[in-house]
Design a protein around this motif. Structure first.
Motif, PDB file in Angstrom:
ATOM      1  N   ARG A  91      69.632  94.121  66.979  1.00 43.75           N
ATOM      2  CA  ARG A  91      68.862  93.814  65.780  1.00 43.75           C
ATOM      3  C   ARG A  91      69.652  94.192  64.530  1.00 43.75           C
ATOM      4  O   ARG A  91      69.581  93.535  63.499  1.00 43.75           O
ATOM      5  N   ILE A  94      72.178  91.476  63.448  1.00 40.02           N
ATOM      6  CA  ILE A  94      71.527  90.338  62.800  1.00 40.02           C
ATOM      7  C   ILE A  94      71.159  90.684  61.363  1.00 40.02           C
ATOM      8  O   ILE A  94      71.413  89.916  60.424  1.00 40.02           O
ATOM      9  N   LEU A 149      77.355  86.030  65.253  1.00 40.57           N
ATOM     10  CA  LEU A 149      77.142  87.363  65.804  1.00 40.57           C
ATOM     11  C   LEU A 149      78.105  87.551  66.969  1.00 40.57           C
ATOM     12  O   LEU A 149      77.957  86.907  68.009  1.00 40.57           O
ATOM     13  N   VAL A 175      73.698  79.276  62.804  1.00 41.87           N
ATOM     14  CA  VAL A 175      73.743  80.640  63.345  1.00 41.87           C
ATOM     15  C   VAL A 175      74.205  80.542  64.797  1.00 41.87           C
ATOM     16  O   VAL A 175      73.593  79.826  65.605  1.00 41.87           O
TER      17      VAL A 175
END
Length: 356
Positions: A91, A94, A149, A175
């Motif tokens: 988390r 992100i 990511l 993304v």
């Protein structure tokens, strides 16, 4: 922290007949190591093409972004790296990548370029063509920043988050997730990329109708004066009339509106000497392509064309107004340039596309 790859990976020297062995190194040393790998080869990031440039630890008001990548079309991607698989850190990555992107957008294009230079990045004023440089500035201003990511393991939860972020973001923002498994054995490094989200981003881009490609008609309609329209028509006609076709590719390649160019390919050869584009005032402009292709960057075949428009083919290519040129003299230089830059190319007619 460790980043272990598939336990089944074994190596041995070819022809040795010896036993298969585990690699001497099966982990990244730390997150800095992962950053180095990505920055050295940014095209491993989903959606990033060959020829992109990258810097590490670019300063923003939210902290240093791990890796920032600028593509040859002016696209901007921010990558955040984490080598931990627990949900809290996932988390965190992100939240951080969103924070960095918003900080870049808020600070603006000039601040981004300044920080890019401070981190030793390639001179964007030189390596990017003017249309792509303008597109980069617009991308930053509009918040059109792709997010990646880079983690140790792409699991179900991360896939769900990538899917959700793509669903709630604009079609022109992508993304993705990137896993780069790493090993080293002696002098050999082994890299095994695994990505997620690239297909979703591609589908979003395909569904979007915000950046259709130019056509001759739409390009002419976008020009603000009859004189410029007449000059553009003349150049299209001159291209149509080129004899002695030697290559197999189309005469024109149409970039996307409003910032993309129309690339001219006299004789149907592989490399394009010029592109036409329209500036913010609706003026017909041209741009020499001596920085456009890595394989022929600063090729001497561009020299005469560059001199004609008051530029140096070994330096930055800048846009110039077609209205300031004698079209016959200019077109002769374009044809000479097309022959010069393609003269030693064995694969004439290859389908290499310019960056849009």
């Amino acid at each position: 922290m460790s980043f272990e790859i598939d336990q089944g990976l074994l190596v041995r020297d070819i022809g040795s007949g010896g036993a298969w062995k585990s690699p001497e190194m099966r982990t990244y040393t730390d997150e800095d190591h992962l950053q180095q790998v990505i920055a050295a080869d940014p095209q491993q990031v989903p959606g990033v093409p060959e020829g992109a440039w990258a810097v590490r630890e670019l300063s923003t008001s939210a902290g240093p972004a791990d890796v920032c990548i600028v593509g040859p079309d002016g696209a901007l991607t921010v990558v955040e790296c984490k080598l931990a698989s627990n949900s809290e850190r996932r988390r965190m990555v992100i939240g951080q990548v969103l924070d960095y992107a918003s900080a870049i957008c808020e600070a603006g294009a000039s601040a981004f370029r300044e920080q890019w230079t401070r981190r030793g990045g390639a001179d964007l004023a030189v390596v990017l063509g003017q249309p792509a440089a303008d597109q980069l500035d617009r991308n930053i201003t509009d918040g059109r920043i792709h997010l990646c990511l880079a983690v140790d393991r792409i699991d179900t939860e991360l896939r769900r988050l990538v899917e959700y972020l793509n669903r709630i973001t604009r079609d022109d923002v992508g993304v993705t997730a990137l896993q780069l498994s790493y090993a080293r054995h002696g002098t050999v490094e082994i890299l095994m990329p695994s990505t997620y989200g690239g297909e979703i981003v591609a589908a979003k881009a395909k569904a979007s109708d915000r950046t259709p490609a130019w056509t001759k008609e739409s390009f002419l309609d976008a020009l603000t004066t009859d004189d410029d329209r007449g000059r553009a028509v003349r150049l299209f006609d001159l291209l149509d009339a080129v004899p002695d076709r030697r290559g197999t590719r189309d005469d024109l390649w149409f970039g996307s509106r409003p910032s993309g160019g129309i690339f001219f390919y006299p004789y149907g050869l592989r490399y394009s000497p010029i592109q036409l584009w329209i500036n913010k005032s609706g003026t017909l402009m041209a741009y020499g392509n001596w920085n456009q292709y890595v394989a022929i960057r600063s090729h001497p075949g561009f020299s005469a064309l560059a001199r004609l428009v008051g530029q140096d083919h070994t330096g930055r290519s800048q846009g110039f107004a077609i209205a300031e040129l004698d079209l016959d003299e200019f077109w002769t230089a374009v044809l000479d340039c097309a022959r010069g830059i393609n003269g030693e190319v064995d694969h004439v007619g290859s389908r290499d596309e310019p960056v849009d």
